[in-house]
Design a protein around this motif. Structure first.
Motif, PDB file in Angstrom:
ATOM      1  N   SER A  74      17.920   9.889  -9.776  1.00 28.71           N
ATOM      2  CA  SER A  74      17.191   9.971  -8.520  1.00 28.71           C
ATOM      3  C   SER A  74      15.740   9.541  -8.633  1.00 28.71           C
ATOM      4  O   SER A  74      15.030   9.514  -7.643  1.00 28.71           O
ATOM      5  N   GLN A  75      15.261   9.213  -9.824  1.00 33.07           N
ATOM      6  CA  GLN A  75      13.880   8.782  -9.973  1.00 33.07           C
ATOM      7  C   GLN A  75      13.750   7.285  -9.700  1.00 33.07           C
ATOM      8  O   GLN A  75      14.677   6.515  -9.942  1.00 33.07           O
ATOM      9  N   PRO A  76      12.581   6.856  -9.195  1.00 34.65           N
ATOM     10  CA  PRO A  76      12.365   5.430  -8.976  1.00 34.65           C
ATOM     11  C   PRO A  76      12.393   4.655 -10.296  1.00 34.65           C
ATOM     12  O   PRO A  76      12.097   5.195 -11.352  1.00 34.65           O
ATOM     13  N   ALA A  77      12.743   3.381 -10.207  1.00 38.65           N
ATOM     14  CA  ALA A  77      12.731   2.529 -11.395  1.00 38.65           C
ATOM     15  C   ALA A  77      11.316   2.442 -11.944  1.00 38.65           C
ATOM     16  O   ALA A  77      10.361   2.174 -11.215  1.00 38.65           O
ATOM     17  N   ALA A  78      11.174   2.643 -13.254  1.00 43.36           N
ATOM     18  CA  ALA A  78       9.849   2.733 -13.865  1.00 43.36           C
ATOM     19  C   ALA A  78       9.074   1.421 -13.773  1.00 43.36           C
ATOM     20  O   ALA A  78       7.843   1.433 -13.725  1.00 43.36           O
ATOM     21  N   ASP A  79       9.768   0.274 -13.754  1.00 39.84           N
ATOM     22  CA  ASP A  79       9.069  -1.003 -13.783  1.00 39.84           C
ATOM     23  C   ASP A  79       8.903  -1.613 -12.393  1.00 39.84           C
ATOM     24  O   ASP A  79       8.465  -2.748 -12.259  1.00 39.84           O
ATOM     25  N   PHE A  80       9.231  -0.875 -11.354  1.00 40.81           N
ATOM     26  CA  PHE A  80       9.100  -1.398 -10.001  1.00 40.81           C
ATOM     27  C   PHE A  80       7.621  -1.406  -9.593  1.00 40.81           C
ATOM     28  O   PHE A  80       6.871  -0.495  -9.922  1.00 40.81           O
ATOM     29  N   ASP A  81       7.193  -2.426  -8.857  1.00 44.23           N
ATOM     30  CA  ASP A  81       5.794  -2.555  -8.445  1.00 44.23           C
ATOM     31  C   ASP A  81       5.561  -1.743  -7.166  1.00 44.23           C
ATOM     32  O   ASP A  81       5.569  -2.281  -6.059  1.00 44.23           O
ATOM     33  N   PHE A  82       5.331  -0.448  -7.339  1.00 46.44           N
ATOM     34  CA  PHE A  82       5.148   0.410  -6.180  1.00 46.44           C
ATOM     35  C   PHE A  82       3.798   0.195  -5.512  1.00 46.44           C
ATOM     36  O   PHE A  82       3.649   0.447  -4.309  1.00 46.44           O
ATOM     37  N   ALA A  83       2.800  -0.278  -6.244  1.00 44.02           N
ATOM     38  CA  ALA A  83       1.511  -0.571  -5.615  1.00 44.02           C
ATOM     39  C   ALA A  83       1.669  -1.674  -4.573  1.00 44.02           C
ATOM     40  O   ALA A  83       1.104  -1.593  -3.465  1.00 44.02           O
ATOM     41  N   ALA A  84       2.443  -2.701  -4.914  1.00 47.36           N
ATOM     42  CA  ALA A  84       2.695  -3.780  -3.962  1.00 47.36           C
ATOM     43  C   ALA A  84       3.489  -3.263  -2.767  1.00 47.36           C
ATOM     44  O   ALA A  84       3.251  -3.665  -1.618  1.00 47.36           O
ATOM     45  N   LEU A  85       4.452  -2.379  -3.034  1.00 43.57           N
ATOM     46  CA  LEU A  85       5.233  -1.794  -1.947  1.00 43.57           C
ATOM     47  C   LEU A  85       4.324  -1.046  -0.979  1.00 43.57           C
ATOM     48  O   LEU A  85       4.446  -1.181   0.245  1.00 43.57           O
ATOM     49  N   ILE A  86       3.404  -0.244  -1.520  1.00 41.85           N
ATOM     50  CA  ILE A  86       2.509   0.527  -0.667  1.00 41.85           C
ATOM     51  C   ILE A  86       1.625  -0.400   0.161  1.00 41.85           C
ATOM     52  O   ILE A  86       1.398  -0.162   1.361  1.00 41.85           O
ATOM     53  N   ASP A  87       1.128  -1.470  -0.439  1.00 44.72           N
ATOM     54  CA  ASP A  87       0.329  -2.444   0.317  1.00 44.72           C
ATOM     55  C   ASP A  87       1.145  -3.028   1.466  1.00 44.72           C
ATOM     56  O   ASP A  87       0.650  -3.174   2.591  1.00 44.72           O
ATOM     57  N   THR A  88       2.392  -3.371   1.177  1.00 39.61           N
ATOM     58  CA  THR A  88       3.254  -3.951   2.206  1.00 39.61           C
ATOM     59  C   THR A  88       3.513  -2.963   3.332  1.00 39.61           C
ATOM     60  O   THR A  88       3.436  -3.315   4.518  1.00 39.61           O
ATOM     61  N   MET A  89       3.824  -1.716   2.970  1.00 40.75           N
ATOM     62  CA  MET A  89       4.127  -0.722   3.994  1.00 40.75           C
ATOM     63  C   MET A  89       2.889  -0.358   4.809  1.00 40.75           C
ATOM     64  O   MET A  89       2.984  -0.117   6.025  1.00 40.75           O
ATOM     65  N   ALA A  90       1.723  -0.329   4.172  1.00 40.72           N
ATOM     66  CA  ALA A  90       0.495  -0.055   4.917  1.00 40.72           C
ATOM     67  C   ALA A  90       0.211  -1.174   5.915  1.00 40.72           C
ATOM     68  O   ALA A  90      -0.187  -0.923   7.058  1.00 40.72           O
ATOM     69  N   GLY A  91       0.420  -2.410   5.495  1.00 46.24           N
ATOM     70  CA  GLY A  91       0.241  -3.536   6.403  1.00 46.24           C
ATOM     71  C   GLY A  91       1.229  -3.504   7.548  1.00 46.24           C
ATOM     72  O   GLY A  91       0.890  -3.784   8.706  1.00 46.24           O
ATOM     73  N   TYR A  92       2.469  -3.171   7.226  1.00 46.29           N
ATOM     74  CA  TYR A  92       3.506  -3.064   8.262  1.00 46.29           C
ATOM     75  C   TYR A  92       3.139  -1.965   9.253  1.00 46.29           C
ATOM     76  O   TYR A  92       3.258  -2.141  10.472  1.00 46.29           O
ATOM     77  N   ALA A  93       2.681  -0.815   8.741  1.00 43.65           N
ATOM     78  CA  ALA A  93       2.281   0.292   9.604  1.00 43.65           C
ATOM     79  C   ALA A  93       1.116  -0.109  10.496  1.00 43.65           C
ATOM     80  O   ALA A  93       1.062   0.259  11.680  1.00 43.65           O
ATOM     81  N   ALA A  94       0.160  -0.860   9.942  1.00 43.01           N
ATOM     82  CA  ALA A  94      -0.986  -1.307  10.741  1.00 43.01           C
ATOM     83  C   ALA A  94      -0.531  -2.166  11.910  1.00 43.01           C
ATOM     84  O   ALA A  94      -1.020  -2.009  13.044  1.00 43.01           O
ATOM     85  N   ARG A  95       0.418  -3.062  11.673  1.00 42.21           N
ATOM     86  CA  ARG A  95       0.924  -3.913  12.753  1.00 42.21           C
ATOM     87  C   ARG A  95       1.659  -3.074  13.795  1.00 42.21           C
ATOM     88  O   ARG A  95       1.547  -3.331  15.006  1.00 42.21           O
ATOM     89  N   HIS A  96       2.391  -2.068  13.336  1.00 40.54           N
ATOM     90  CA  HIS A  96       3.103  -1.192  14.263  1.00 40.54           C
ATOM     91  C   HIS A  96       2.111  -0.415  15.132  1.00 40.54           C
ATOM     92  O   HIS A  96       2.319  -0.262  16.340  1.00 40.54           O
TER      93      HIS A  96
END
Length: 362
Positions: A279-301
């Motif tokens: 159930s843990q996230p993949a250790a090598d996944f780029d979560f910083a990039a994910l957060i940037d993407t989701m923050a940008g998406y939220a801003a547009r919403h």
């Protein structure tokens, strides 16, 4: 009322691209914001909408009900109904919006669905389901699939599931997703119907053995990608439900799983450690990039008149199992839900998560 211009749709076929990992259609959960998040975690999983009633697709606010971001593709539209002509029209509308697949709900046990004579109660009328599938197939060029239970109430799952499968495949269905539980239409709530009836994965395996050239996918109680890999040795697809929603970090491992394709049986042995597929996230996944993407998406919403909480409510479980996850949840559950909240709150919450100690418990 006019249809939305058709979006570009990726090449997609429910049968030939097996194995599939899909995210189940879940009412009040798998809206467009949830699906956008899930797509950032996995490029290969098949995403499903919440169920849309055929009458709503025909007469309702189509953009609100059916609109989606092209980045979500491949995404399938799940329809509810029991009138072949209405389902055919709704399927045509869904195809015009660019959905990669149209799915018919024959599994939901809620009172509202039963009162409309569709959902799980259609397990009792397989000939009607076949008629619905035939009408939908005649209306669209994209794949048409069905999601069902192994039976309802006092039905014997052996003949009940066979009758449903035989009928829909004869009508041209491109695939069948089976929730490996009965549904009890009286005496159990929809929530209880997700837990109390016992799982019977073997029944789904027997259906696949009987129909080796048909797409058969399995759903119900699947918690990890380890379990998914086990199922994919016996069926064509695995559908994750609540595990994908409550602990979406597991989706970061889906592309690796599907990348194995015919080597699926060796996937577990290739895992680096026991938590890699849990159930843990993949250790090598780029979560910083994910957060940037989701923050940008939220801003547009937000710019379009939405609220931050519409997006972040789906992100609460993202860092389950990691240090700082509790504080992440607290911030998103309180500060992000306040009127006027902006996307900077997503970054502030992320700053509380310690990804350098991903092997430790939260």
């Amino acid at each position: 009322m006019t249809d939305k211009p058709q979006q570009n749709r990726p090449d997609y076929d429910a049968v030939t691209c097996a194995p599939i990992v899909a995210i189940a259609p879940m009412m009040d959960w798998t809206d467009r914001h949830c699906r956008f998040l899930h797509r950032q975690l996995t490029g290969k999983a098949l995403l499903y909408t919440e169920m849309v009633v055929a009458d709503a697709a025909i007469h309702g606010a189509r953009e609100r009900l059916l609109g989606f971001d092209p980045a979500e593709q491949p995404v399938a539209l799940q329809l509810g109904g029991s009138d072949p002509s209405k389902l055919a029209e709704a399927a045509r509308i869904g195809e015009s919006f660019g959905y990669a697949e149209i799915n018919l709900n024959v599994g939901c046990p809620s009172d509202r669905v039963q009162s409309g004579t569709f959902g799980a109660c259609l397990m009792k009328t397989p000939a009607l389901v076949a008629d619905c599938v035939g009408a939908m197939k005649a209306a669209v060029k994209v794949p048409v699939t069905v999601k069902c239970r192994i039976g309802v109430d006092e039905q014997d799952p052996e003949p009940a599931l066979d009758a449903l499968a035989d009928g829909v495949f004869a009508a041209g269905a491109d695939g069948l997703w089976v929730h490996a539980r009965k549904a009890w239409l009286e005496g159990l709530s929809p929530k209880e119907n997700r837990d109390i009836p016992p799982l019977d994965y073997q029944r789904v395996y027997r259906l696949k053995a009987k129909t080796p050239n048909r797409f058969i996918g399995i759903n119900g109680g699947i918690q990890t990608l380890d379990e998914s890999a086990d199922h994919l040795r016996k069926v064509d697809g695995v559908m994750l439900g609540r595990a994908a929603y409550h602990t979406p970090g597991i989706l970061a491992g889906v592309d690796e799983l599907l990348g194995k394709n015919k080597e699926i049986e060796h996937f577990r042995d290739s895992a680096t450690n026991g938590n890699a597929l849990a159930s843990q996230p993949a250790a090598d996944f780029d979560f910083a990039a994910l957060i940037d993407t989701m923050a940008g998406y939220a801003a547009r919403h937000i710019e379009r008149g939405g609220r931050l909480g519409h997006v972040t409510r789906h992100m609460v479980g993202l860092f389950h199992g990691l240090p700082g996850a509790r504080r992440w949840r607290q911030i998103l559950s309180t500060e992000a839900a306040r009127p006027g909240a902006g996307p900077e709150i997503v970054h502030a919450a992320f700053a509380q998560v310690d990804l350098t100690r991903a092997d430790q418990a939260a």
